[in-house]
Design a protein around this motif. Structure first.
Motif, PDB file in Angstrom:
ATOM      1  N   TYR A  83      18.517  40.963  63.340  1.00  0.00           N
ATOM      2  CA  TYR A  83      17.351  41.568  63.178  1.00  0.00           C
ATOM      3  C   TYR A  83      15.945  40.772  63.514  1.00  0.00           C
ATOM      4  CZ  TYR A  83      13.906  45.329  61.860  1.00  0.00           C
ATOM      5  OH  TYR A  83      13.017  46.253  61.947  1.00  0.00           O
ATOM      6  N   ARG A  84      15.206  41.192  64.148  1.00  0.00           N
ATOM      7  CA  ARG A  84      13.989  40.083  64.379  1.00  0.00           C
ATOM      8  C   ARG A  84      12.842  40.827  63.382  1.00  0.00           C
ATOM      9  NH1 ARG A  84      13.022  37.407  68.995  1.00  0.00           N
ATOM     10  NH2 ARG A  84      14.912  36.723  68.914  1.00  0.00           N
ATOM     11  N   ARG A  92      21.268  46.943  72.276  1.00  0.00           N
ATOM     12  CA  ARG A  92      19.840  46.688  71.404  1.00  0.00           C
ATOM     13  C   ARG A  92      19.364  48.461  71.151  1.00  0.00           C
ATOM     14  NH1 ARG A  92      15.747  43.779  75.223  1.00  0.00           N
ATOM     15  NH2 ARG A  92      14.448  43.836  73.350  1.00  0.00           N
ATOM     16  N   GLY A 133      14.147  35.430  62.248  1.00  0.00           N
ATOM     17  CA  GLY A 133      14.868  36.984  61.918  1.00  0.00           C
ATOM     18  C   GLY A 133      16.165  36.317  61.242  1.00  0.00           C
ATOM     19  N   ARG A 184      14.189  45.644  67.915  1.00  0.00           N
ATOM     20  CA  ARG A 184      14.044  44.372  67.262  1.00  0.00           C
ATOM     21  C   ARG A 184      15.511  44.223  66.724  1.00  0.00           C
ATOM     22  NH1 ARG A 184       9.786  42.752  63.817  1.00  0.00           N
ATOM     23  NH2 ARG A 184       7.985  43.444  64.751  1.00  0.00           N
ATOM     24  N   LEU A 185      16.509  45.070  67.016  1.00  0.00           N
ATOM     25  CA  LEU A 185      17.725  45.069  66.419  1.00  0.00           C
ATOM     26  C   LEU A 185      18.837  44.820  67.846  1.00  0.00           C
ATOM     27  CD1 LEU A 185      19.888  45.493  64.229  1.00  0.00           C
ATOM     28  CD2 LEU A 185      19.918  47.488  64.886  1.00  0.00           C
TER      29      LEU A 185
END
Lengths: 145, 473
Positions: free
Chosen positions: B171-172, B138, B182, B142-143
């Motif tokens: 990706y969220r 991560r 996402g 968010r990735l």
């Protein structure tokens, strides 16, 4: 033919009924977070989502890092059943689905209360759980709404 | 040929009898071992159990820390396990939240007749090996980036050559409370049914062999993963439960001998090229995860590129297209001790524009379903019973129409009914052993590569016994 197949089934049944089942004990414990985490209370849904490794960030956008005891630990069983209202085998199968399909990560395993306390106190965004008697001022207690 | 078939059939009960007795002994040898292991389990564990009981009724401040230290002691496992655990702990502290996980499984499969994953009907085979290694990271909150290499050795269809199983970015886009949304881009596992996403990881499967009517191992590479763009979303409600969806546009992986042998007619020597296809799944779960319901659909498009001199049914074959569009319905009920699972699939096949009257007339629906019960005797011991049914063409369930049109074919190649009984022993969270027995009526899902015509006709009734050891971290 069918007698033989039945024999296999019955013998397996007998074999298992003779086995002693393990006790899934419960205890008094709290959800704890790193002191830097802003949240002081949380909904049961969000908590379940965090321990299911679906919810990945706190409301301020920082990473959530989840710490758990091994699957067969009585306290872990209690967390699943009492706080998250799911069975611990479901948590495990959910994590496995994420990890082995690449769509998520597994929580980080700790092997003792001391390790849980130390890790949650020192890792930004950390969340875990501990028996009340072991919790100290280095971590925050997260209330469930 | 008929004579030969009959003599094989009359021999059948005798052979099976001896065969089952042999495996019964084997099963008990396996079974007896853990009984001793459990009896010898160290006394602190029992102490802890009784402690757990007393603390539940009378919680006192004095008892609590005592119990804590005791359970910590129990967790100190000797030798290899603790070394591995220490190493694992180290890997979790890698930068960027890097995680590395993997698995390795080895099975021994023996069949009364017909071959499954190697030459299994002549004394059994160790031809089924699965191993995988994955990494995820991560770099941003968010990735998520993840990839897995997979090696699978299973008969003629899978040689064990490592391949990229998945590798993608996630990706969220949106996250609010327990609701998220996402996007994923790259090579992704195809989301269908309850098990496809992690079908090669023995720990996540209910049995050594997944229900073949739904999770064909013959055409697995076609349905396993593909290069795609996927949108996903989870919506959680405090009372109603969670609804999760995934929808993807993808290019399937079609260059695979086993798949081609399964979908081509004799005489066709060309290859398939991939076309844009679609996949989607919706899963509903109650908050306690007791009830899980899912519906998934695939719209798979491929083009056939003929080879020079291609024929089928005595006539030439040109370039055509093959469409496969199955819909899956899945349901599961989870209780503390037991889990009931059932899945149903209706699979539409269409052969189009081949310029061959017979090939172009193929437009049929296949049907598959299974019922499965799992029981957790203890957290370490699980049993499974399953009945799994496949009809290649639901308008011709016994294959009689097919035989009338193709006199050389066997009716039992158009269906398979599989009764499975199995046993699983989770020795540690990382190590697992299991055994299972199948009695199958029909040969509908057998790999044609593993069972070539030169080995003689297939047997309609056959048995399979398998044991498997699996490790994961």
């Amino acid at each position: 033919m069918s007698t033989i197949r039945a024999c296999i089934l019955y013998s397996l049944l007998i074999f298992f009924l003779c086995n002693k089942t393990e006790v899934w004990a419960s205890d008094e414990f709290e959800i704890i977070t790193h002191p830097g985490v802003n949240e002081k209370e949380i909904t049961e849904n969000s908590l379940r989502s965090i321990f299911s490794m679906h919810l990945k960030t706190w409301s301020d956008g920082t990473k959530i890092r989840v710490f758990v005891f091994p699957d067969d630990d009585p306290l872990h069983q209690s967390l699943a059943k009492e706080k998250l209202k799911v069975f611990s085998y479901q948590l495990r199968s959910n994590w496995d689905r994420l990890v082995y399909s690449g769509t998520g990560q597994a929580p980080i395993k700790v092997n003792s209360s001391e390790e849980m306390l130390a890790k949650v106190a020192s890792t930004p965004g950390a969340i875990g759980y501990l028996r009340k008697a072991v919790i100290n001022e280095n971590v925050n207690v997260l209330q469930i709404k | 040929m008929k004579m030969l078939m009959y003599s094989r059939l009359s021999n059948y009960p005798m052979i099976t009898y001896q065969w089952i007795t042999r495996h019964l002994v084997l099963l008990f040898l396996i079974g007896a071992f853990p009984v001793h292991a459990q009896e010898l389990s160290p006394t602190p564990k029992r102490l802890q159990t009784s402690d757990g009981n007393s603390t539940r009724w009378a919680r006192t401040a004095v008892e609590l820390p005592a119990q804590t230290s005791e359970s910590d002691e129990v967790k100190q496992k000797p030798g290899l396990v603790s070394t591995a655990a220490k190493w694992l702990r180290k890997t979790t502290e890698l930068p960027g939240d890097l995680q590395i996980h993997g698995f390795a499984s080895q099975a021994y499969i023996t069949t009364s007749d017909n071959d499954v994953f190697g030459n299994s009907d002549k004394g059994g085979s160790f031809g089924f090996t699965e191993a995988g290694l994955n990494a995820s990271m991560r770099p941003l909150p968010r990735l998520l980036v993840s990839a897995q290499m997979l090696s699978r050795r299973a008969g003629e269809g899978s040689t064990g050559m490592p391949r990229l199983d998945f590798g993608f970015l996630d990706y969220r886009l949106y996250s609010q409370e327990a609701n998220q949304f996402g996007i994923r881009v790259g090579r992704l596992k195809n989301p269908f049914g309850f098990y496809n996403d992690t079908r090669d990881v023995a720990f996540t499967r209910p049995s050594i062999m997944l229900p073949q009517s739904i999770y064909f191992d013959r055409t697995r590479n076609l349905g396993l993963s593909g290069d795609s763009v996927q949108l996903y979303g989870d919506v959680a409600h405090s009372r109603l439960g969670t609804f999760s969806t995934q929808f993807g546009v993808w290019l399937p992986i079609v260059s695979d001998k086993d798949t081609e042998t399964a979908v081509f007619f004799p005489g066709m020597k060309g290859n398939l090229s991939r076309e844009v296809s679609y996949i989607g799944r919706g899963v509903y779960e109650t908050n306690d995860k007791r009830i899980r319901l899912a519906i998934s659909g695939i719209w798979l498009n491929t083009d056939y590129n003929p080879a020079a001199g291609d024929t089928a049914f005595g006539k030439t074959v040109g370039a055509g297209s093959l469409q496969f569009s199955p819909i899956y319905f899945s349901a599961q009920y989870n209780a503390e001790r037991w889990t009931l699972t059932s899945e149903y699939a209706i699979r539409h096949f269409v052969y189009r524009d081949f310029g061959n009257e017979k090939v172009d007339s193929f437009n049929f629906f296949g049907e598959s379903f299974y019922f499965q019960g799992e029981y957790r005797f203890t957290p370490k011991w699980e049993g499974i019973v399953r009945y799994d049914v496949l009809f290649t063409d639901r308008s011709d369930r016994d294959g009689s129409k097919f035989v009338a049109e193709n006199p050389n074919a066997a009716a039992h190649s158009r269906y398979a009914k599989d009764i499975t009984v199995g046993l699983r022993w989770n020795i540690t969270p990382e190590f697992m052993l299991r055994a299972e027995y199948h009695h199958v009526n029909g040969t509908g899902w057998l790999s044609r590569l593993d069972n070539s015509a030169s080995e003689g006709p297939l047997s309609k009734h056959w048995d399979l016994f398998a044991i498997q050891a699996s490790y994961r971290f």
